[in-house]
Structures are given as structure tokens and as C-alpha cells.
Scaffold this active site. Structure first.
Site, PDB file in Angstrom:
ATOM      1  N   MET A 148      36.052 -34.100  48.383  1.00  0.00           N
ATOM      2  CA  MET A 148      36.958 -33.163  48.526  1.00  0.00           C
ATOM      3  C   MET A 148      38.256 -32.988  47.539  1.00  0.00           C
ATOM      4  O   MET A 148      39.234 -32.576  47.747  1.00  0.00           O
ATOM      5  CB  MET A 148      37.778 -33.006  50.146  1.00  0.00           C
ATOM      6  N   ASN A 177      27.219 -30.191  42.948  1.00  0.00           N
ATOM      7  CA  ASN A 177      27.989 -30.250  44.115  1.00  0.00           C
ATOM      8  C   ASN A 177      27.257 -29.339  44.883  1.00  0.00           C
ATOM      9  O   ASN A 177      26.542 -28.343  44.649  1.00  0.00           O
ATOM     10  CB  ASN A 177      29.213 -29.598  43.629  1.00  0.00           C
ATOM     11  N   LEU A 233      36.743 -25.069  39.257  1.00  0.00           N
ATOM     12  CA  LEU A 233      36.220 -25.328  40.428  1.00  0.00           C
ATOM     13  C   LEU A 233      35.172 -24.484  41.175  1.00  0.00           C
ATOM     14  O   LEU A 233      35.511 -23.283  40.920  1.00  0.00           O
ATOM     15  CB  LEU A 233      37.531 -25.350  41.371  1.00  0.00           C
ATOM     16  N   GLY A 276      29.535 -37.462  55.671  1.00  0.00           N
ATOM     17  CA  GLY A 276      28.329 -37.914  54.857  1.00  0.00           C
ATOM     18  C   GLY A 276      26.898 -37.470  55.461  1.00  0.00           C
ATOM     19  O   GLY A 276      25.877 -37.910  55.205  1.00  0.00           O
ATOM     20  N   HIS A 335      28.522 -26.489  47.933  1.00  0.00           N
ATOM     21  CA  HIS A 335      29.767 -25.732  48.321  1.00  0.00           C
ATOM     22  C   HIS A 335      29.279 -24.578  49.318  1.00  0.00           C
ATOM     23  O   HIS A 335      28.431 -23.927  49.105  1.00  0.00           O
ATOM     24  CB  HIS A 335      30.539 -25.235  47.260  1.00  0.00           C
ATOM     25  N   THR A 364      31.134 -27.875  36.656  1.00  0.00           N
ATOM     26  CA  THR A 364      31.887 -27.744  35.262  1.00  0.00           C
ATOM     27  C   THR A 364      33.101 -27.947  35.432  1.00  0.00           C
ATOM     28  O   THR A 364      33.500 -27.809  36.698  1.00  0.00           O
ATOM     29  CB  THR A 364      31.316 -26.274  34.980  1.00  0.00           C
ATOM     30  N   GLU A 384      22.004 -26.926  54.110  1.00  0.00           N
ATOM     31  CA  GLU A 384      22.526 -27.823  53.105  1.00  0.00           C
ATOM     32  C   GLU A 384      21.481 -29.211  53.068  1.00  0.00           C
ATOM     33  O   GLU A 384      21.147 -29.388  51.977  1.00  0.00           O
ATOM     34  CB  GLU A 384      23.910 -28.273  53.547  1.00  0.00           C
ATOM     35  N   GLN A 414      25.132 -25.749  57.530  1.00  0.00           N
ATOM     36  CA  GLN A 414      24.839 -26.894  57.280  1.00  0.00           C
ATOM     37  C   GLN A 414      23.451 -27.289  57.311  1.00  0.00           C
ATOM     38  O   GLN A 414      23.209 -28.438  56.579  1.00  0.00           O
ATOM     39  CB  GLN A 414      25.714 -27.931  57.883  1.00  0.00           C
TER      40      GLN A 414
HETATM   41  C1  GRF Z   1      29.619 -29.921  53.336  1.00  0.00           C
HETATM   42  O1  GRF Z   1      29.170 -28.735  54.368  1.00  0.00           O
HETATM   43  C2  GRF Z   1      29.663 -29.494  52.044  1.00  0.00           C
HETATM   44  O2  GRF Z   1      29.177 -28.017  51.691  1.00  0.00           O
HETATM   45  C3  GRF Z   1      31.031 -29.430  51.785  1.00  0.00           C
HETATM   46  O3  GRF Z   1      31.656 -30.466  52.756  1.00  0.00           O
HETATM   47  C4  GRF Z   1      30.964 -30.432  53.675  1.00  0.00           C
HETATM   48  C5  GRF Z   1      30.468 -32.138  53.826  1.00  0.00           C
HETATM   49  O4  GRF Z   1      30.031 -32.558  55.011  1.00  0.00           O
HETATM   50  N1  GRF Z   1      31.472 -29.703  50.385  1.00  0.00           N
HETATM   51  P1  GRF Z   1      29.249 -33.876  54.934  1.00  0.00           P
HETATM   52  O5  GRF Z   1      30.600 -35.060  54.486  1.00  0.00           O
HETATM   53  O6  GRF Z   1      28.039 -33.958  54.069  1.00  0.00           O
HETATM   54  O7  GRF Z   1      28.968 -33.924  56.519  1.00  0.00           O
END
Ligand code: GRF
Length: 220
Positions: free
Chosen positions: A96, A113, A150, A18, A115, A147, A180, A177
Site C-alpha cells: 500500500m 502490481n 501510480l 496476503g 489493483h 511505472t 485476483e 478478489q
Molecule cells: C488486493 O485486493 C489488491 O488488489 C489490493 O490490496 C488487496 C490486498 O489483499 N492492492 P491481500 O493482502 O492480498 O489479501
């Protein structure tokens, strides 16, 4: 405001640690996303993502995949839990499992999402290893509308990092990350405030069709 007069409700689905959820929670707490995190839902019991939510006083639900006899039973239960949460928006954050097409359709244009690849490259798993094995010069991560197919929904924003000769799966993952945590809260802010919409399969940003995702590059 949402239909019932409160702040829009966001459900976040996780399967693991998370860290993306944490970035979203931080942005909400800082007033950057005008939304209430109504519930954090996990298909895996006991993951740290749920703990992060509890510590922040956010409601949690477990829908443990292993406890359901069939895929359809699990899908029905997840749909039931989501209906009870009544989210205006859904963020998949390290979730996942494939969401069944009825639920995807139910929340079309409301579900994002993240990815870890520069989609459409490398849908599916093990993106870091695959990008390294292919000798890619760039890798990254994409926030996209969900959508039924996948990792194929239209992209909103991508974070790109250069791949260096010294990179390993772990260093590449760390670099990606970090990005992200920058782009997912930003995309959610755009969605919640109406700056980004999905209309007939096309992303509309600030009133104009987005031909390709907004690119954010790593600060090196
Ligand atoms: C992330 O890197 C995301 O891109 C992928 O799974 C990872 C999840 O990490 N789908 P977290 O649970 O947010 O730490």
C-alpha cells in the site's frame, strides 16, 4: 534459469493479509510458476502476509515505514533490502505504498502490481465504494507493469465482474478478489516464462503488442 543458474527469484511486497501472496505461493508450490519466492517484504510489521511466508519456510524482511524519519530514508532502505534479495521479478501484492521512481526504474519490466479496478478507471483507494457510487455495471481488477505514475502502468490482464443491484462494498470486494487469485498467478507465469515483456512502454505478449489487457470474465 536466471543469470546465476538457479530458478528466477521473485520478491513479493505486502502490507496486509496476503491473500494474493497465498495465491502466488500456491501456484509456485503447484509448479505453475517456475520461480523461487526469495523473500516476502512488508512495510508494516506483524502483518499476516509475513506469517503466511514464514509458515511456508520463505524468508521475510520488515522495512517498517514508521521507523524512518523521512520518505527518502525509507526508500533507500527498501532499495538496499531489494538489492540484497537480488530479485529477477517483484510482485506487489496488497503493498500500500508508492514505490519511489528510482526503484521503479531499476526494476522496469520486472515489477507487477494488482489493483482492484478496471484501470485506467479508479486508480488510488476505495475503488469499490467509488464504483458503486458511480453506478458502474462492471468492476474488477487489473494486473499491470509498475511505472512511476501510480496505478498507470500498462495492463496485462483484467478480471471483470458484473455489479448487481444487491452488491455492497463487501460483496463486490469478495467477487473481485476471487478473480485476483486467478489472474495474478497467471500474469506472473507469463512474465517469468517470457511470454509477456515490457518493451519501450508497450506490453508484448507471445511476440505481439498487446493493445489492451487480456480480459477474464467471472464465471457466473
Ligand atoms: C488486493 O485486493 C489488491 O488488489 C489490493 O490490496 C488487496 C490486498 O489483499 N492492492 P491481500 O493482502 O492480498 O489479501
Amino acid at each position: 534459469m536466471n543469470a546465476t543458474g538457479g530458478r528466477p527469484r521473485l520478491a513479493v511486497l505486502v502490507s496486509g493479509g496476503g491473500t494474493n501472496l497465498q495465491a502466488i505461493m500456491n501456484a509456485v508450490a503447484a509448479g505453475q510458476i517456475p520461480v523461487e519466492i526469495a523473500c516476502v517484504i512488508s512495510d508494516k510489521p506483524g502483518v499476516f502476509g509475513l506469517e503466511r511466508a514464514r509458515r511456508a519456510g520463505i524468508a521475510t524482511r520488515e522495512v517498517p515505514f514508521a521507523e524512518f524519519g523521512t520518505r527518502a530514508e525509507f526508500d533507500n532502505e527498501l532499495a538496499r533490502v531489494l538489492a540484497a534479495v537480488a530479485p529477477d521479478f517483484i510482485a506487489l501484492a496488497g503493498y500500500m505504498r508508492i514505490i519511489d521512481s528510482a526503484t521503479v526504474t531499476r526494476y522496469a519490466g520486472q515489477m507487477l502490481n494488482i489493483h482492484p479496478s478496471l484501470l485506467p478507471a479508479y486508480p488510488g483507494l476505495h475503488t469499490y465504494a467509488r464504483a458503486l457510487a458511480a453506478g458502474e455495471h462492471w468492476h474488477g481488477t487489473t494486473v499491470h507493469f509498475v511505472t512511476p505514475e501510480l496505478d498507470a502502468g500498462p495492463g496485462i490482464v483484467q478480471y471483470r465482474v458484473p455489479v448487481t443491484a444487491a452488491d455492497t462494498e463487501q460483496t463486490l470486494q469478495e467477487k473481485v478478489q476471487r478473480g485476483e487469485y486467478r489472474i495474478y498467478p497467471r500474469a506472473l507465469q507469463w512474465l517469468v516464462t517470457g511470454r509477456v515483456r515490457l518493451v519501450a512502454g508497450q506490453v508484448i505478449k507471445d511476440g505481439s503488442p498487446l493493445q489492451s489487457p487480456v480480459i477474464v470474465e467471472a464465471v457466473t
